[in-house]
Design an enzyme around this catalytic site. Sequence first.
Site, PDB file in Angstrom:
ATOM      1  N   ARG A   2       0.830  -1.218   0.000  1.00 20.64           N
ATOM      2  CA  ARG A   2       0.000   0.000   0.000  1.00 20.64           C
ATOM      3  C   ARG A   2       0.858   1.259   0.000  1.00 20.64           C
ATOM      4  NH1 ARG A   2      -4.125  -3.126   3.941  1.00 20.64           N
ATOM      5  NH2 ARG A   2      -5.092  -4.210   2.187  1.00 20.64           N
TER       6      ARG A   2
ATOM      7  N   TYR B 222      -6.808  -1.325  -6.391  1.00 22.06           N
ATOM      8  CA  TYR B 222      -5.937  -2.481  -6.125  1.00 22.06           C
ATOM      9  C   TYR B 222      -5.127  -2.356  -4.830  1.00 22.06           C
ATOM     10  CZ  TYR B 222      -2.173  -0.248  -9.107  1.00 22.06           C
ATOM     11  OH  TYR B 222      -1.252   0.556  -9.687  1.00 22.06           O
ATOM     12  N   GLU B 223      -4.645  -3.509  -4.397  1.00 18.01           N
ATOM     13  CA  GLU B 223      -3.949  -3.658  -3.115  1.00 18.01           C
ATOM     14  C   GLU B 223      -4.799  -3.126  -1.953  1.00 18.01           C
ATOM     15  OE1 GLU B 223       0.282  -3.280  -3.067  1.00 18.01           O
ATOM     16  OE2 GLU B 223       0.398  -3.579  -5.227  1.00 18.01           O
ATOM     17  N   GLY B 224      -6.065  -3.455  -2.035  1.00 24.92           N
ATOM     18  CA  GLY B 224      -7.018  -3.007  -1.019  1.00 24.92           C
ATOM     19  C   GLY B 224      -7.743  -1.776  -1.499  1.00 24.92           C
TER      20      GLY B 224
END
Lengths: 386, 266
Positions: free
Chosen positions: A249, A368-370
């Site tokens: 993140r 993306y990535e959460g």
Amino acid sequence: MDLHLSKEQEMLRKMYRDFAENEVKPLAEWVDENEAFPEETVKKMAKLGMMGIYFPKEYGGAGADVLSYVMAVEEMSKVCGTTGVIISAHTSLCCAPIYENGTEEQKKYYLPKLCSGEWIGAFGLTEPGAGTDAQGQQTTAVKDENGNWVLNGSKIFITNAGYANVFVIFAITGITTDKRGRKKKEISAFIVERTDPGFSVGKHEKKMGIKGSSTCELIMEDCTIPADRLLGKQGKGFGIAMKTLDGGRIGIASQALGLAEGAIEETIKYTKERVQFGRRISQFQNTQFQLADMHAKTEAAKWLVYSAAMKKQNHEPYTMDAAMAKLVAAETASDVTRRCVQLFGGYGYTREYPVERMMRDAKITEIYEGTSEVQRMVISANLGVN
Amino acid sequence: MKAIVCVKQVPDTSGVVAVKEDGTMDRAAMATITNHDDLAAVEAALRIKDATGCKVVVVSMGPPPAEGMLRELLAMGCDEAVLVSAREFGGSDTYATSQILAAAIKKIGVDDDDIVFCGRQAIDGDTAQVGPQIAEKLGMPQVSYVAEINVDGKAVTVKRLLEDGYMTIKVQTPCLLTCVKELNDARYMSVGGIMECYQKPLEVYNYETLKDDPLIDVTTIGLKGSPTNVYKSFSPPVKGAGMMMEGADKATVEKLVSILNDKHII
């Protein structure tokens, strides 16, 4: 928090800028139009040590720190969001989990190849039925009679997949029962190589933005790997995935930050040239206030991103910091790039200017990535709000 | 074998050019860069290092902030740096500078198989005099305007870039080559190089270090001793934008002839 960059970090910033301006920016439009993975650029970045910035020299890294890595993703993303995410996924999602969880043998074998750019890395967690609900994994790994792991299942939306040689893959290795007697999937992490039998790269996704980054499906059909490819302890995969995403993140937040900064730079330049009603549009108060707001928001995001990077570097807890950095930077990038397109007017909507590309590239940073919603879940959970 | 490279930190002329009342450039008011031709010289030396493993020493005469530039060159891969810096050296013209740099290079030590590299000229003064004068003072052969270099032991074959063509010359080490920026594209600093550059040796040669060298006549160095007097510095007037015509047909040629005719050029 002391945000004074060291002499080395100042010099790195200068080098990244020179490189981005001369090597990355001239290709950005071509990369986007042709959905082309910038292989030559990756080789050049690797030669300069940019594919393993914060790993120790003994593992082939450049021996710098996390903030130096963040600045690299930021500077590349200012001119090309695709190039930024290639470094980020490779570093944060593949090198980092191997460095943080690997055995000495795994680190000595994989990291020098990854840090030198000889190999590109990727990360496989997401599945058709397991996006934000990462526990919903279906991919399985079972031990055969020879002690090898046999993986079956598929992963989707895997960044760098078409060009990666090494994948950190998550799979179910059993069912456990928790203290309350509830059944839970036991997830483990594995290192899978592209050439492993039964492993293949499937469909290439056509995306709205970051078009040059290779996003594909991974297919494992009786994919057989040796026992020593287990990454970390058996059953600890979910924790490894979450910790890896904390670091990831920060990388995506840096990409978002770079996109916002790049769009502002382009817009300042344009508004000083474009004349309407006999005046440069930079002379209109609307332009001035818009850009002032955008810059202030972006600088605020920058502090969050740099602060999260420094906490990771100093081995302080940084889960919530990374979530805040990504939430704020991603939403800032989307907002700023959209407003920049507006200031460009009709020209901003054409592909002749880079801001429309930046706007398309920025959207994914909220996903993306959460997703931003996941970041809010992480932040509120850390605040004890439940 | 080693390569000694002379470099100069110069004002970035792509930005604002500031001139002081006495006609000299106001360097403090301008951003600085490494002189382009000198970067080509550094890259040439680093390529020889890549091939032979030789040592590369960079030397620069300038005020203390020039250390920043030297550190960047160390981050590109140079091994050692020497900063020649003293109030007494300030304001030196090419005659004075070449004495001081020659003495500094002598102190670094020139072996039989060494090559001294310089850039052709600096973008601030544009004289192209310092390199050749250093060679004269050190009594070594020199080749200027170097656009290609091949080193084979002590024999160095170079191609000179001249206005009307190339000239190929073979020269014996130790020698001095002045390089043009067309020679190569300088490499970037690397991340690892940057992390190491502050640990690499950087020595400062001041007035005391060099004043007794017979190559230096202390009455002819610095602003006072320099025989050159700057009469006036100014930015050249901006030329109007050129006009591009495309096409190889009769109509285009006729249009061109008519324009030249109108301007009484032909």
